[in-house]
Design a protein around this motif. Structure first.
Motif, PDB file in Angstrom:
ATOM      1  N   GLY A  81      22.748 -64.139  -6.793  1.00 52.76           N
ATOM      2  CA  GLY A  81      24.031 -64.777  -6.484  1.00 52.76           C
ATOM      3  C   GLY A  81      23.764 -66.087  -5.784  1.00 52.76           C
TER       4      GLY A  81
ATOM      5  N   GLY B  23      26.061 -68.353  -4.950  1.00 55.06           N
ATOM      6  CA  GLY B  23      27.336 -68.904  -4.482  1.00 55.06           C
ATOM      7  C   GLY B  23      27.195 -69.459  -3.073  1.00 55.06           C
ATOM      8  N   ALA B  24      28.348 -69.476  -2.373  1.00 57.23           N
ATOM      9  CA  ALA B  24      28.378 -70.070  -1.037  1.00 57.23           C
ATOM     10  C   ALA B  24      27.281 -69.495  -0.148  1.00 57.23           C
ATOM     11  CB  ALA B  24      29.745 -69.812  -0.417  1.00 57.23           C
ATOM     12  N   MET B  25      27.119 -68.167  -0.188  1.00 51.49           N
ATOM     13  CA  MET B  25      26.158 -67.546   0.722  1.00 51.49           C
ATOM     14  C   MET B  25      24.752 -67.484   0.134  1.00 51.49           C
ATOM     15  SD  MET B  25      27.757 -67.076   3.413  1.00 51.49           S
ATOM     16  CE  MET B  25      26.587 -66.160   4.370  1.00 51.49           C
TER      17      MET B  25
ATOM     18  N   SER C 203      25.695 -67.731 -13.522  1.00 51.09           N
ATOM     19  CA  SER C 203      26.350 -69.010 -13.808  1.00 51.09           C
ATOM     20  C   SER C 203      25.378 -70.168 -13.574  1.00 51.09           C
ATOM     21  CB  SER C 203      27.573 -69.146 -12.896  1.00 51.09           C
ATOM     22  OG  SER C 203      27.830 -70.492 -12.622  1.00 51.09           O
TER      23      SER C 203
ATOM     24  N   ALA D  80      26.185 -61.244  -4.334  1.00 51.55           N
ATOM     25  CA  ALA D  80      27.144 -61.375  -5.436  1.00 51.55           C
ATOM     26  C   ALA D  80      28.552 -61.163  -4.876  1.00 51.55           C
ATOM     27  CB  ALA D  80      26.807 -60.341  -6.503  1.00 51.55           C
ATOM     28  N   PRO D  81      29.592 -61.397  -5.674  1.00 45.37           N
ATOM     29  CA  PRO D  81      30.952 -61.219  -5.162  1.00 45.37           C
ATOM     30  C   PRO D  81      31.180 -59.814  -4.579  1.00 45.37           C
ATOM     31  CG  PRO D  81      31.010 -62.362  -7.261  1.00 45.37           C
ATOM     32  CD  PRO D  81      29.584 -61.941  -7.039  1.00 45.37           C
TER      33      PRO D  81
ATOM     34  N   LEU E 277      30.419 -54.049  -9.224  1.00 48.95           N
ATOM     35  CA  LEU E 277      29.527 -55.144  -9.638  1.00 48.95           C
ATOM     36  C   LEU E 277      28.200 -55.049  -8.878  1.00 48.95           C
ATOM     37  CD1 LEU E 277      28.932 -57.860 -11.056  1.00 48.95           C
ATOM     38  CD2 LEU E 277      29.999 -58.998  -9.104  1.00 48.95           C
TER      39      LEU E 277
ATOM     40  N   ILE F 284      24.412 -54.433 -10.349  1.00 49.35           N
ATOM     41  CA  ILE F 284      23.285 -55.335 -10.064  1.00 49.35           C
ATOM     42  C   ILE F 284      22.116 -54.534  -9.467  1.00 49.35           C
ATOM     43  CG2 ILE F 284      22.549 -57.250  -8.565  1.00 49.35           C
ATOM     44  CD1 ILE F 284      25.342 -58.469  -8.992  1.00 49.35           C
TER      45      ILE F 284
ATOM     46  N   ASN G 106      24.184 -58.652   1.323  1.00 51.19           N
ATOM     47  CA  ASN G 106      24.819 -59.543   2.298  1.00 51.19           C
ATOM     48  C   ASN G 106      26.305 -59.212   2.449  1.00 51.19           C
ATOM     49  OD1 ASN G 106      24.722 -61.898   4.026  1.00 51.19           O
ATOM     50  ND2 ASN G 106      25.915 -62.961   2.483  1.00 51.19           N
ATOM     51  N   THR G 107      26.679 -58.022   1.998  1.00 50.43           N
ATOM     52  CA  THR G 107      28.104 -57.675   2.048  1.00 50.43           C
ATOM     53  C   THR G 107      28.689 -57.836   3.450  1.00 50.43           C
ATOM     54  OG1 THR G 107      29.737 -55.975   1.609  1.00 50.43           O
ATOM     55  CG2 THR G 107      27.608 -55.206   2.429  1.00 50.43           C
TER      56      THR G 107
ATOM     57  N   HIS H 297      23.407 -59.307   7.042  1.00 47.47           N
ATOM     58  CA  HIS H 297      24.674 -60.030   6.972  1.00 47.47           C
ATOM     59  C   HIS H 297      24.537 -61.402   7.631  1.00 47.47           C
ATOM     60  CE1 HIS H 297      29.122 -60.420   8.197  1.00 47.47           C
ATOM     61  NE2 HIS H 297      28.971 -60.783   6.948  1.00 47.47           N
ATOM     62  N   PHE H 298      24.306 -62.397   6.781  1.00 46.61           N
ATOM     63  CA  PHE H 298      24.257 -63.782   7.261  1.00 46.61           C
ATOM     64  C   PHE H 298      25.683 -64.288   7.448  1.00 46.61           C
ATOM     65  CE2 PHE H 298      20.025 -63.571   5.511  1.00 46.61           C
ATOM     66  CZ  PHE H 298      19.294 -64.554   6.163  1.00 46.61           C
TER      67      PHE H 298
HETATM   68  P1  NAD Z   1      30.603 -66.537  -4.164  1.00 48.87           P
HETATM   69  O1  NAD Z   1      31.697 -66.093  -5.050  1.00 48.87           O
HETATM   70  O2  NAD Z   1      30.613 -67.905  -3.627  1.00 48.87           O
HETATM   71  O3  NAD Z   1      29.202 -66.351  -4.929  1.00 48.87           O
HETATM   72  C1  NAD Z   1      28.874 -65.224  -5.685  1.00 48.87           C
HETATM   73  C2  NAD Z   1      27.934 -65.677  -6.804  1.00 48.87           C
HETATM   74  O4  NAD Z   1      27.462 -64.537  -7.476  1.00 48.87           O
HETATM   75  C3  NAD Z   1      28.597 -66.559  -7.845  1.00 48.87           C
HETATM   76  O5  NAD Z   1      27.864 -67.763  -7.983  1.00 48.87           O
HETATM   77  C4  NAD Z   1      28.550 -65.743  -9.107  1.00 48.87           C
HETATM   78  O6  NAD Z   1      28.340 -66.527 -10.273  1.00 48.87           O
HETATM   79  C5  NAD Z   1      27.366 -64.854  -8.855  1.00 48.87           C
HETATM   80  N1  NAD Z   1      27.356 -63.619  -9.653  1.00 48.87           N
HETATM   81  C6  NAD Z   1      28.381 -62.882 -10.084  1.00 48.87           C
HETATM   82  N2  NAD Z   1      27.919 -61.822 -10.797  1.00 48.87           N
HETATM   83  C7  NAD Z   1      26.576 -61.908 -10.801  1.00 48.87           C
HETATM   84  C8  NAD Z   1      25.540 -61.136 -11.377  1.00 48.87           C
HETATM   85  N3  NAD Z   1      25.810 -60.049 -12.069  1.00 48.87           N
HETATM   86  N4  NAD Z   1      24.271 -61.545 -11.202  1.00 48.87           N
HETATM   87  C9  NAD Z   1      23.977 -62.657 -10.505  1.00 48.87           C
HETATM   88  N5  NAD Z   1      24.925 -63.429  -9.939  1.00 48.87           N
HETATM   89  C10 NAD Z   1      26.208 -63.059 -10.088  1.00 48.87           C
HETATM   90  O7  NAD Z   1      30.536 -65.455  -3.002  1.00 48.87           O
HETATM   91  P2  NAD Z   1      29.974 -65.647  -1.523  1.00 48.87           P
HETATM   92  O8  NAD Z   1      31.052 -66.166  -0.651  1.00 48.87           O
HETATM   93  O9  NAD Z   1      28.678 -66.327  -1.585  1.00 48.87           O
HETATM   94  O10 NAD Z   1      29.767 -64.115  -1.088  1.00 48.87           O
HETATM   95  C11 NAD Z   1      28.662 -63.374  -1.521  1.00 48.87           C
HETATM   96  C12 NAD Z   1      28.504 -62.166  -0.639  1.00 48.87           C
HETATM   97  O11 NAD Z   1      28.301 -62.595   0.701  1.00 48.87           O
HETATM   98  C13 NAD Z   1      29.704 -61.249  -0.612  1.00 48.87           C
HETATM   99  O12 NAD Z   1      29.254 -59.932  -0.498  1.00 48.87           O
HETATM  100  C14 NAD Z   1      30.421 -61.659   0.658  1.00 48.87           C
HETATM  101  O13 NAD Z   1      31.182 -60.607   1.223  1.00 48.87           O
HETATM  102  C15 NAD Z   1      29.269 -61.997   1.544  1.00 48.87           C
HETATM  103  N6  NAD Z   1      29.566 -62.930   2.636  1.00 48.87           N
HETATM  104  C16 NAD Z   1      30.354 -64.021   2.449  1.00 48.87           C
HETATM  105  C17 NAD Z   1      30.587 -64.898   3.495  1.00 48.87           C
HETATM  106  C18 NAD Z   1      31.409 -66.146   3.305  1.00 48.87           C
HETATM  107  O14 NAD Z   1      31.839 -66.739   4.301  1.00 48.87           O
HETATM  108  N7  NAD Z   1      31.600 -66.597   2.062  1.00 48.87           N
HETATM  109  C19 NAD Z   1      30.018 -64.658   4.754  1.00 48.87           C
HETATM  110  C20 NAD Z   1      29.198 -63.549   4.912  1.00 48.87           C
HETATM  111  C21 NAD Z   1      28.973 -62.700   3.857  1.00 48.87           C
END
Ligand code: NAD
Length: 693
Positions: free
Chosen positions: A327, A329-331, A352, A403-404, A409, A413, A430-431, A453-454
């Motif tokens: 994953g 994404g943001a984290m 993606s 991941a989300p 999901l 994974i 990192n849930t 958990h970051f």
């Molecule tokens: P996000 O939606 O920004 O990123 C998730 C990424 O996972 C996306 O880029 C997506 O394309 C990818 N993805 C989806 N399915 C996938 C798969 N099967 N294989 C590989 N990649 C896949 O989400 P986020 O905000 O980065 O959050 C990720 C996790 O971190 C979540 O569990 C969330 O609870 C946790 N978290 C988020 C925050 C926050 O502030 N955003 C803080 C702490 C923890």
């Protein structure tokens, strides 16, 4: 007499004969050229530091040198780690008698003064850490020569103090108030070339040139730059008064005087006594001693140990070198970049390609912000490997899934990962809000699953919650903790529970702010109330920064998982999220945004202290519930996690410390008052009863 070996444990080669050290760690060697080398290698310590015993021994050595003066004296450290740091911070704990402290300090000052008064030239040769008292002792020498490894600074302000061993007056005299005061007020560390430009050191040389530089200093051949015109003007009472006001205005932007008195005490000290070096030095003693006994300084001193405590449990756990992140994404993207920056080899997978590209771009920005250049930059960039097919999972010591936030999901994974991961590798999620008990349900080897958990933004938030569930292998947890230490974050041990500690404690704070906004209180006034208490950011701005969508998700999951009622989520919040007003990331949230900054109106009428309690006490209540439910083991972990994970008013030492200082009975009574007027969400947790008064 003998020459030390090149690398002898922690010892440094000094390029010449040095006598064995006495029990105090000092060794004095008179070389044939008439120059005496005084070297400190404190026994049993990795770093030299200032204490009464070593200064008493120094005093005796100085008496001998006065009686039989050498051509010059060199002061050096025999330790590879650096020159010297200040006092052992443990000595500052629980100091409550300012007068006694002042008497003790005056004795130490006398030794520094004696060193300064020697009639022959004195040269401090500094390398590595040259901080606090270590920098101060070098300032009592006539010259300072730095090796390029030297890092110099006055970190005292971070402990709610200012320099206390004559450093205030000596640094100001040497480089002028316009440079010395900001250095002390910010606590920043200078590299050797910066210190040279400032005039804090007279030369920067390589080790092989030290002896020649020392001779040049002793022969009076080192050029000292004159003070700037501005600094000469600041010598007058009027000049000092104007500059002091300016410094106070600048300081007030970062810290309020009632929260952080030390910078203001420093400015006042200089304003009053800056025209008289001796008076400044003498008054510094009283000012330092008065600051040390303040609750603010004592709480900041305690934080130092809380940080050590968070690090300490996971020291020496298994070695993680290869990391795979799922994953981008943001984290996940930011975790991968941070870990590559910290020296790990990281593969980063995502379905993606756009997300992967975005993560690589953000990583480049991080490396740039951290001033990586040339070889270091190339190496960091090489360590971060985009891995669209997820091939890195097979070779990784640790896999972090980011991941989300969807259970099925993540479980899917995990199934793919389990099939390829090495037998000893650790699987981490990192849930933020899913239960590890649910996540592990489909795993063949649930014992190797842990939570790491970051927080967002990864590069700024120091805390990482390391989450345990009841089937987790203790070795996997220890290795996860060691990994967190390895990437310079602080691991807080928590047990699996909704929201773990930090989000669970933070959510009532954020949601109560929304209720207050619903009641018509201005957003800016709500934020101001929290900032007045000492929070780095009010709850409204925080919600916008975290993202209203994420707040909503966490609030929903917590309301489902917890018995304690949370403030109801206002309907308009759900509407905002549906409309895409998610906070700072969309430039539209609770506040409007201009150039990434919230547009705030001035607060016409600050809210009263009851409003502050409405925001802060629910946080304390949640912390006590976490303690009662064994989500965290002790009050120290709570305080450390909340300060380093949320910025909870550091000068208050954390929520539990605040509750203790205010009084448990008093906090419970205030909660009961709020329960009567605002509703059952304020009912004091049962756990308060178990807290000793
Ligand atoms: P996000 O939606 O920004 O990123 C998730 C990424 O996972 C996306 O880029 C997506 O394309 C990818 N993805 C989806 N399915 C996938 C798969 N099967 N294989 C590989 N990649 C896949 O989400 P986020 O905000 O980065 O959050 C990720 C996790 O971190 C979540 O569990 C969330 O609870 C946790 N978290 C988020 C925050 C926050 O502030 N955003 C803080 C702490 C923890």
């Amino acid at each position: 007499m003998g020459i030390w070996n090149k690398i002898d444990g922690d010892r440094l080669e000094l390029g010449g004969p040095v006598n064995e050290a006495g029990p105090s760690g000092w060794s004095l060697t008179r070389r044939p050229d008439g120059i005496a080398w005084l070297v400190l290698d404190a026994p049993g310590l990795s770093t030299n530091r200032i204490d009464a015993a070593m200064l008493t021994a120094l005093n005796d050595i100085l008496a001998g040198l006065e009686a039989d003066p050498p051509r010059g004296l060199v002061l050096r450290s025999g330790k590879r780690s650096g020159f010297m740091v200040g006092a052992d911070i443990a000595q500052f704990r629980a100091v409550s008698d300012a007068a006694l402290m002042a008497t003790e300090l005056a004795k130490l000052h006398a030794v520094f003064d004696r060193l300064e008064a020697l009639t022959f030239p004195t040269v401090a040769v500094v390398h590595g850490h040259t901080l606090g008292g270590g920098l101060e002792i070098s300032l009592a020498c006539r010259y300072r020569i730095a090796l390029s490894s030297a890092q110099l600074g006055f970190p005292e302000v971070q402990l709610g103090l200012h320099p206390g061993l004559g450093g205030v007056g000596r640094s100001i005299r040497l480089v002028g108030p316009s440079q010395a005061l900001p250095l002390m007020l910010t606590g920043r560390t200078l590299r050797a070339p910066q210190a040279r430009r400032m005039g804090l050191v007279d030369a920067v040389v390589e080790e092989r040139h030290v002896a020649a530089a020392v001779r040049a200093a002793i022969d009076g051949k080192l050029q000292r730059r004159p003070l700037k015109g501005l600094d000469r003007a600041l010598g007058s009472g009027l000049g000092r008064s104007i500059f002091a006001d300016l410094l106070k205005v600048q300081t007030a932007k970062k810290a309020r005087p009632e929260h952080y008195p030390a910078p203001y005490a420093l400015i006042d000290l200089w304003q009053k006594h800056g025209g008289d070096f001796k008076a400044l030095k003498a008054e510094e003693i009283g000012s330092f001693s008065r600051l040390l006994v303040t609750p603010q300084a004592q709480n900041l001193v305690r934080l130092f140990f809380l940080r050590e405590g968070l690090k300490g449990w996971a020291k020496g756990g298994g070695a993680i070198e290869r990391l795979h992140v799922v994953g981008a994404g943001a984290m996940g993207g930011d975790i991968a970049a941070w870990c590559a920056y910290s020296g790990l080899t990281v593969t980063l997978a995502d379905i993606s390609p756009k997300a992967l590209g975005g993560a690589m771009k953000r990583a480049a920005k991080l490396f740039d912000r951290r001033h990586l250049k040339g070889k270091l930059l190339r190496e960091a960039a090489d360590r971060l490997i985009p891995d669209p097919k997820g091939e890195g999972a097979a070779g990784a010591d640790l896999v972090i899934e980011a991941a989300p936030e969807k259970l099925e999901l993540k479980q899917k994974i995990f199934a793919g990962l389990e099939a390829v991961m090495k037998p000893g590798a650790i699987l981490a999620s990192n849930t933020s809000s899913l239960r590890l008990e649910d996540l592990r349900a489909t795993l063949a080897r649930p014992e190797r699953l842990v939570g790491v958990h970051f927080f967002n933004p990864v590069a700024q938030m120091q805390l990482v919650e390391v989450v345990r569930h009841d089937q987790a292998d203790p070795a996997a947890l220890a290795a996860a903790g060691a990994f967190v230490n390895r990437v310079s974050r602080l691991p807080a041990r928590v047990n699996s529970a909704p929201g773990f500690l930090v989000n669970r404690a933070l959510m009532p704070y954020v949601l109560e702010a929304m209720v207050m906004a619903d009641e018509g209180l201005p957003l800016e006034a709500i934020d101001e109330a929290a900032e007045r208490f000492g929070m780095p950011m009010g709850p409204i701005e925080l919600a916008d920064q975290v993202g209203l969508d994420i707040c909503l998700d966490v609030a929903e999951i917590l309301s489902l998982g917890l018995k304690t009622p949370l403030p109801a989520v206002p309907d308009w919040l759900t509407v905002k999220v549906k409309d895409g007003a998610l906070g700072r990331k969309t430039d539209k949230g609770l506040y409007a945004y201009r150039k990434g900054k919230p547009v705030k109106r001035p607060v016409a009428k600050p809210l009263d202290d009851r409003a502050v309690d409405r925001l802060i006490l629910p946080m304390l209540n949640a912390c006590v519930a976490c303690l009662r439910e064994d989500v965290v083991a002790d009050e120290e972990t709570i305080d450390g996690a909340m300060v380093f994970g949320t910025g909870f008013a550091p000068f208050r030492g954390g929520p539990m410390r605040y509750a203790r200082e205010r009084g448990v009975a008093e906090v419970v009574a205030a909660l009961q008052g709020l329960e009567a007027s605002c509703g059952p969400r304020f009912a004091p947790d049962e756990g308060w009863k178990a807290l000793s008064p």
